[in-house]
Design an enzyme around this catalytic site. Sequence first.
Site, short mmCIF file in Angstrom:
data_model
loop_
_atom_site.label_atom_id
_atom_site.label_comp_id
_atom_site.label_asym_id
_atom_site.label_seq_id
_atom_site.Cartn_x
_atom_site.Cartn_y
_atom_site.Cartn_z
N LYS A 1 -1.16 16.09 -8.82
CA LYS A 1 -0.69 15.98 -9.98
C LYS A 1 0.32 17.12 -10.40
O LYS A 1 1.18 16.81 -11.08
CB LYS A 1 -1.74 15.91 -11.04
N ASN B 1 3.15 5.08 -11.49
CA ASN B 1 1.66 5.03 -12.14
C ASN B 1 0.63 5.00 -10.93
O ASN B 1 -0.18 5.52 -11.04
CB ASN B 1 1.64 4.00 -13.39
N SER C 1 1.32 12.27 -14.30
CA SER C 1 0.64 13.30 -13.99
C SER C 1 -0.81 13.28 -14.60
O SER C 1 -1.34 12.44 -14.85
CB SER C 1 1.51 14.57 -14.05
N ASP D 1 0.80 -1.02 -0.11
CA ASP D 1 -0.01 0.09 -0.25
C ASP D 1 0.80 1.06 0.03
O ASP D 1 1.72 1.58 0.88
CB ASP D 1 -0.94 0.05 1.35
N TYR E 1 -6.61 16.21 -5.72
CA TYR E 1 -6.13 15.21 -6.54
C TYR E 1 -5.18 15.94 -7.74
O TYR E 1 -4.23 15.79 -8.07
CB TYR E 1 -7.16 14.31 -7.62
#
Length: 298
Positions: A179, A100, A149, A68, A175
């Site tokens: 990125k 990723n 990203s 994790d 989020y």
Amino acid sequence: MIDYSPDLMGRTAVITGATSGIGLAAAILFSLHGARIIGIGRDPQRAEDARRIIKESPDARIDFFLADLSSQNQIHHLVEEIGQFFQENNINCLDILVNNAGTYSQHKILTEDGIEKTYATNHLAPFLLTQKLLPWLEKSPSGRVITVSSDSHYGMTIDPDDIANPRWYIGILAYAKSKLANILFTSEFNRRYGHTNVHAYALDPGLVKTNIAFKDQPAFSRLVWKIRRSAGDPPEKPARTILFLASEPSIQTSPENYWCNSKPKRCSQQAARSDLARMLWESSVQLCEGNSAVREIE
């Protein structure tokens, strides 16, 4: 028809989030081109299912490790396992690291390290994993670090003193900021390690049909993402750009940090700020140093 050039025979790649979506597509593509794959996933059954799919490729070499990545302790344990695996299998270097794995959460969740989970998974995990695997990457004649990203970073900025545990939390903004952090990390990595044979790239995958907003999310978030992703590309499309970034000789020392469809793409003004990249790096070191010493090379 599949073009089997470039040849990745003899190269080893670590791919996080390799059990589905872009990560699985990249693992399959890398395997078809001859690379040895170390896949990282969280769920044992999904890892086994992915391993079975990749094994359908002729001469595929794939092993999975479980972790994790929101947990720094699990990242440390993962790196120890990978190092032991390399030694036992006479693998002398790591050629490609694909960061990723990512997550999205509608609600604020703190990890065991006291860090907001989206930021911990999407930025600090690539930051820490890259640092811990760097000794293996530096043994490669052309080490590559590729971090996925998103164009959601446009219009965002980051306060390094607040982002790890923000007072106000909105899932989609958290989020997008993570990125943005991916690109800032990439540019600062290249500044600090530009004298080595390891180079970093940030990737805009475009809108892709993945399940990132399905996992452990409320019904409304799943519905919105289901509608939005219907217009997306299959994960094989960004996987081809990952393959390009992993293998193209001419971009080994490219000054471009942000890529899309195998071409450089202009990032936001905030993502191009060298001062912000340095501040974010220093903040990331502080957030990780409680569990390990992060190498610092100016």
